[in-house]
Write a protein that holds these residues in place. Structure first.
Motif, short mmCIF file in Angstrom:
data_model
loop_
_atom_site.label_atom_id
_atom_site.label_comp_id
_atom_site.label_asym_id
_atom_site.label_seq_id
_atom_site.Cartn_x
_atom_site.Cartn_y
_atom_site.Cartn_z
N VAL A 68 -29.60 5.94 11.47
CA VAL A 68 -29.39 6.22 10.05
C VAL A 68 -29.00 4.94 9.32
O VAL A 68 -29.48 4.67 8.21
CB VAL A 68 -28.30 7.30 9.87
N PRO A 105 -35.17 8.33 12.34
CA PRO A 105 -34.67 8.90 11.09
C PRO A 105 -35.80 9.51 10.27
O PRO A 105 -36.94 9.05 10.32
CB PRO A 105 -34.08 7.67 10.36
N PRO A 112 -32.05 8.61 4.35
CA PRO A 112 -32.18 9.39 5.58
C PRO A 112 -31.61 10.80 5.35
O PRO A 112 -30.49 10.95 4.86
CB PRO A 112 -31.33 8.62 6.59
N VAL A 115 -32.30 13.33 11.52
CA VAL A 115 -32.64 12.50 12.67
C VAL A 115 -33.27 13.41 13.73
O VAL A 115 -32.74 14.48 14.04
CB VAL A 115 -31.40 11.81 13.27
#
Length: 269
Positions: A68, A105, A112, A115
């Motif tokens: 991230v 991500p 972001p 994930v």
């Protein structure tokens, strides 16, 4: 289709196609009891003992928190021993019995939002194919989420744009398949008529035919494998065209490349 459903669908495809024993994901948010963003793990496909469920991975820590921060994919061959991440979550990973792991991500509007992870319960490293599948699913997920968000605000316009993009892509492929030069030129003229002749940005950008073809198919949400199949080229070749197109447009993601191509009058917008 909700974003949660799209994430779960992506995990099922990752689990089925990549050979990982566990595919999982978390959405990026600010938990009520914290001040900073975290990746809350709550979607799983494959063998798990439940230790990961509900864990909030702080940005900058562990594998997911690091991707991230970096905003790019990362893989480690041995989560518990790699020097490339912090080890705040080692007890949880050890409980799950996970070894090699990759995280990618999902970036929408330059931020972001989730994930995607793939991991194995063995000492074997993740192969390049598994990593590519994970990355491709993340990119396709970005496309779907953007499309879902736009369709909520403007379903008619979104549907029309996709139909125009699909027609444009088909015309370009038809143009290359005909031997008659006059007919090919007329098909090209019809296709160009679908483009915006007053671009908002980058009016001087020039893409090759293949780069434009790849972007047109990416705009429809197709991953690299589907794009390669549609164009009759190799997956690595399709990736190369996409990389070159992104560089010319100054884009950092496939989604951004599609948006900039539309604004530049290179794709129907």
């Amino acid at each position: 289709m909700s974003e949660t459903t799209s994430v779960r669908d992506a995990l099922r495809r990752i689990r089925r196609s990549s050979g990982v024993s566990l595919a999982f994901a978390g959405m990026v948010s600010v938990p009520p009891t914290r001040q900073r963003q975290a990746v809350r793990l709550e979607h799983f496909e494959g063998a798990t003992r439940g230790a990961l469920n509900g864990v909030a991975v702080d940005v900058g820590h562990g594998l997911g928190g690091k991707v991230v921060t970096m905003r790019r994919p990362l893989a480690v061959d041995d989560y518990l021993r790699t020097p490339h991440i912090t080890h705040r979550y080692n007890p949880i990973i050890a409980t799950e019995g996970l070894g090699a792991m990759a995280a990618v991500p999902v970036i929408v509007d330059r931020s972001p939002i989730a994930v995607l992870y793939g991991a194995v319960h063995t000492d074997n490293p993740l192969g390049g194919r598994a990593f590519d599948i994970l990355a491709d699913e993340a990119r396709a997920l970005e496309q779907r989420i953007v499309a879902e968000r736009l369709s909520v605000a403007s379903p008619d316009r979104d549907e029309l744009r996709d139909r125009l993009t699909d027609a444009y892509s088909r015309l370009r492929r038809l143009q290359r398949s005909v031997a008659d030069e006059t007919l090919a030129a007329e098909i090209e003229r019809i296709g160009d008529g679908l483009l915006d002749d007053t671009p908002d940005v980058n009016p001087a950008v020039r893409l090759t035919q293949r780069e434009q073809d790849v972007l047109a198919l990416a705009a429809l949400g197709h991953g690299n494998a589907r794009i390669a199949e549609e164009l009759g080229i190799g997956v690595q070749t399709a990736k190369g065209y996409m990389k070159d197109a992104m560089a010319k447009l100054g884009a950092t993601t496939r989604l951004e490349a599609v948006v900039l191509a539309r604004r530049s009058g290179l794709l129907p917008g």
